[in-house]
Design a protein around this motif. Sequence first.
Motif, mmCIF file in Angstrom:
data_model
loop_
_atom_site.group_PDB
_atom_site.id
_atom_site.type_symbol
_atom_site.label_atom_id
_atom_site.label_comp_id
_atom_site.label_asym_id
_atom_site.label_seq_id
_atom_site.Cartn_x
_atom_site.Cartn_y
_atom_site.Cartn_z
ATOM 1 N N ILE A 1 61.845 24.905 26.364
ATOM 2 C CA ILE A 1 62.897 25.815 25.142
ATOM 3 C C ILE A 1 63.231 24.965 24.699
ATOM 4 C CG2 ILE A 1 63.803 28.094 25.393
ATOM 5 C CD1 ILE A 1 62.343 28.700 28.361
ATOM 6 N N CYS A 2 64.050 24.519 25.731
ATOM 7 C CA CYS A 2 65.675 23.590 24.407
ATOM 8 C C CYS A 2 64.663 22.546 23.014
ATOM 9 C CB CYS A 2 65.581 22.728 25.338
ATOM 10 S SG CYS A 2 67.535 23.561 26.491
ATOM 11 N N TYR A 3 63.642 22.260 23.521
ATOM 12 C CA TYR A 3 62.949 21.250 22.754
ATOM 13 C C TYR A 3 62.099 22.083 21.652
ATOM 14 C CZ TYR A 3 64.121 16.419 24.627
ATOM 15 O OH TYR A 3 64.019 15.745 25.040
ATOM 16 N N VAL A 4 62.201 23.663 21.823
ATOM 17 C CA VAL A 4 61.274 23.797 20.654
ATOM 18 C C VAL A 4 61.863 24.367 19.639
ATOM 19 C CG1 VAL A 4 60.166 26.613 19.969
ATOM 20 C CG2 VAL A 4 59.130 24.789 22.376
ATOM 21 N N SER A 5 63.766 25.581 20.580
ATOM 22 C CA SER A 5 64.466 25.500 20.136
ATOM 23 C C SER A 5 65.796 24.307 19.052
ATOM 24 C CB SER A 5 65.406 26.410 20.347
ATOM 25 O OG SER A 5 65.988 25.634 22.115
ATOM 26 N N HIS A 6 65.590 23.163 19.251
ATOM 27 C CA HIS A 6 66.770 22.120 19.128
ATOM 28 C C HIS A 6 65.500 20.532 18.797
ATOM 29 C CE1 HIS A 6 68.994 24.783 20.743
ATOM 30 N NE2 HIS A 6 69.862 24.520 20.253
ATOM 31 N N PRO A 7 64.507 20.986 17.723
ATOM 32 C CA PRO A 7 63.818 19.787 17.814
ATOM 33 C C PRO A 7 64.289 18.794 16.966
ATOM 34 C CG PRO A 7 63.041 21.802 16.046
ATOM 35 C CD PRO A 7 64.000 22.365 16.814
ATOM 36 N N GLY A 8 64.199 17.495 17.686
ATOM 37 C CA GLY A 8 65.008 15.889 16.275
ATOM 38 C C GLY A 8 66.131 16.135 16.789
ATOM 39 N N ILE A 9 66.940 15.645 16.066
ATOM 40 C CA ILE A 9 68.205 15.294 16.765
ATOM 41 C C ILE A 9 69.530 15.670 15.463
ATOM 42 C CG2 ILE A 9 67.963 12.770 17.337
ATOM 43 C CD1 ILE A 9 68.925 11.482 14.466
ATOM 44 N N PRO A 10 70.651 15.801 15.944
ATOM 45 C CA PRO A 10 71.718 16.534 14.697
ATOM 46 C C PRO A 10 71.758 15.779 14.418
ATOM 47 C CG PRO A 10 72.265 16.991 17.154
ATOM 48 C CD PRO A 10 70.958 15.668 16.858
ATOM 49 N N THR A 11 71.620 16.745 12.951
ATOM 50 C CA THR A 11 72.019 16.224 11.352
ATOM 51 C C THR A 11 72.924 16.290 10.769
ATOM 52 O OG1 THR A 11 70.397 17.324 9.763
ATOM 53 C CG2 THR A 11 71.075 16.987 8.079
ATOM 54 N N VAL B 1 68.223 14.718 27.585
ATOM 55 C CA VAL B 1 67.144 14.385 27.270
ATOM 56 C C VAL B 1 66.122 15.392 28.083
ATOM 57 C CG1 VAL B 1 65.326 12.607 27.860
ATOM 58 C CG2 VAL B 1 67.626 11.505 27.881
ATOM 59 N N LEU B 2 66.568 15.845 28.984
ATOM 60 C CA LEU B 2 66.176 16.890 29.504
ATOM 61 C C LEU B 2 66.278 18.385 28.157
ATOM 62 C CD1 LEU B 2 67.197 16.564 32.598
ATOM 63 C CD2 LEU B 2 64.491 16.584 32.285
ATOM 64 N N PHE B 3 67.685 18.630 28.650
ATOM 65 C CA PHE B 3 67.639 19.813 27.501
ATOM 66 C C PHE B 3 68.884 20.174 26.634
ATOM 67 C CE2 PHE B 3 68.210 20.495 32.472
ATOM 68 C CZ PHE B 3 67.182 21.061 32.791
ATOM 69 N N PRO B 4 68.448 19.587 25.340
ATOM 70 C CA PRO B 4 69.059 19.083 24.136
ATOM 71 C C PRO B 4 69.080 21.184 23.790
ATOM 72 C CG PRO B 4 66.592 18.800 23.909
ATOM 73 C CD PRO B 4 67.165 19.185 25.487
ATOM 74 N N GLY B 5 70.952 20.932 23.081
ATOM 75 C CA GLY B 5 71.496 22.365 22.864
ATOM 76 C C GLY B 5 71.926 22.803 23.552
ATOM 77 N N LEU B 6 71.285 22.702 25.056
ATOM 78 C CA LEU B 6 71.683 23.487 25.785
ATOM 79 C C LEU B 6 73.706 23.352 26.234
ATOM 80 C CD1 LEU B 6 70.381 26.308 27.435
ATOM 81 C CD2 LEU B 6 69.722 24.891 29.089
ATOM 82 N N GLY B 7 74.569 22.695 26.161
ATOM 83 C CA GLY B 7 75.358 22.580 26.396
ATOM 84 C C GLY B 7 76.045 22.258 27.718
ATOM 85 N N TRP B 8 77.625 23.069 27.869
ATOM 86 C CA TRP B 8 77.677 23.524 28.759
ATOM 87 C C TRP B 8 76.676 23.584 30.491
ATOM 88 C CZ3 TRP B 8 81.594 20.319 29.582
ATOM 89 C CH2 TRP B 8 82.406 19.988 29.275
ATOM 90 N N PHE C 1 74.999 18.516 23.025
ATOM 91 C CA PHE C 1 75.677 19.399 22.766
ATOM 92 C C PHE C 1 75.587 20.269 21.653
ATOM 93 C CE2 PHE C 1 77.803 18.435 26.618
ATOM 94 C CZ PHE C 1 78.771 19.308 26.782
ATOM 95 N N TRP C 2 74.715 19.205 21.084
ATOM 96 C CA TRP C 2 74.227 19.401 19.265
ATOM 97 C C TRP C 2 74.752 19.651 18.703
ATOM 98 C CZ3 TRP C 2 69.229 18.681 19.733
ATOM 99 C CH2 TRP C 2 68.484 18.908 17.901
#
Length: 378
Positions: free
Chosen positions: A164-174, A127-134, A368-369
């Motif tokens: 920054i994470c929300y701007v670079s990874h909006p929404g949910i993985p397709t 929830v905090l850091f979408p797309g940031l992975g490990w 982990f997107w």
Amino acid sequence: MAGFAALTIGAVAWSGHLFALLALLALPMVFRSAKAPAQRLTGLGCYYAASIWPVMPGATQFFGDNAGLHPLSILILWLISSLVLTLSWVWLLLTPGIKAEWALPVGLCLTALLPTGVVNPLTVAGVLFPGLGWAGLIATIILFGTLSKFRLYSILSAAMLAAICYVSHPGIPTVPSAWQGHDTELGGSELSKQTPMALYKAVVYVQETAFDSNAPIQVFPEGIINHWTPTAEGFWQSTYSELQRNHQSILFGAEEYGPHGGQYRNELILRGQYTATFQQRVPIPYAMWRPWDNIGVPIHYFGPSILSVGPRRAAPIICYEQLLVAPILISIEHNPDVIVSVANDYWTKGTYIAEIQQSAIEAWSRLFWIPVVSATNR
């Protein structure tokens, strides 16, 4: 006061809403306010009690009428479960000098490894850091330590990184177009033991639904086919042949027993264009995994964590595993293309357990997107 605050955090965070998990960030402050190790342990006990309470109303349906569960039995089961989860923190009593900024992150990492480590606050990482992975997971572990000491700086730093994470990874993985999940409403009874008519209904539903779809890979819920046997395998041959001609595959849950009963395997069976079997790694303790007995589902903690579907790699997460940390992280380490999340939640009617499971797996998906293909039976 700390106990009441922990109860509130557990109840709000695990209410089935993804962003409600942010309430977990208040846990470090509660942990720090409890000065003595025994107080910290009590606070954690209150957190676990509130977090797992939504499961209890469904216990009667899960175990079946023959179990004869009295409301008092359910209350006792709840208290024992809360106690077991709290005991994994008993080391706090042996290290009274450890500071809150170290104790909480260390404890969260240790309990994440356990087959009983449900409702772990580290789930909030997605929830905090979408797309940031490990890196996002590590940042969350650090955050749980620093929030209790450097509150303002921690909040500002986390907010900036999250933005920054929300701007670079909006929404949910397709979800890839090749995959399709099917939710069902086939019900169930007593640990999903199907009557012949219910089994026939499930078989017909899977076959008709599969033939009506154009998706190359179709996913059906956990345990939708009960008592999988060589005879059942033979019965499905015509379905497999049709799927192969259409270049399609189905992935469905089944329970496979040995020739003499006793222990069984809770599996995902892949058939059609591709053929494979995937075994559940961590069944729910007591109800399915019974290490003291020769019945139920054996644990395969270090079993295969990836299911290969032709050139694609799937990370199956089956029911109870959705509330754990270790199974999903072990699978992620092997670079899956999709997360396959399946459950048989027929027993959760009137509760929001299914929503809690969905919010947890969605959080890891976002971190982990990696897209989630889900299939749940109710």
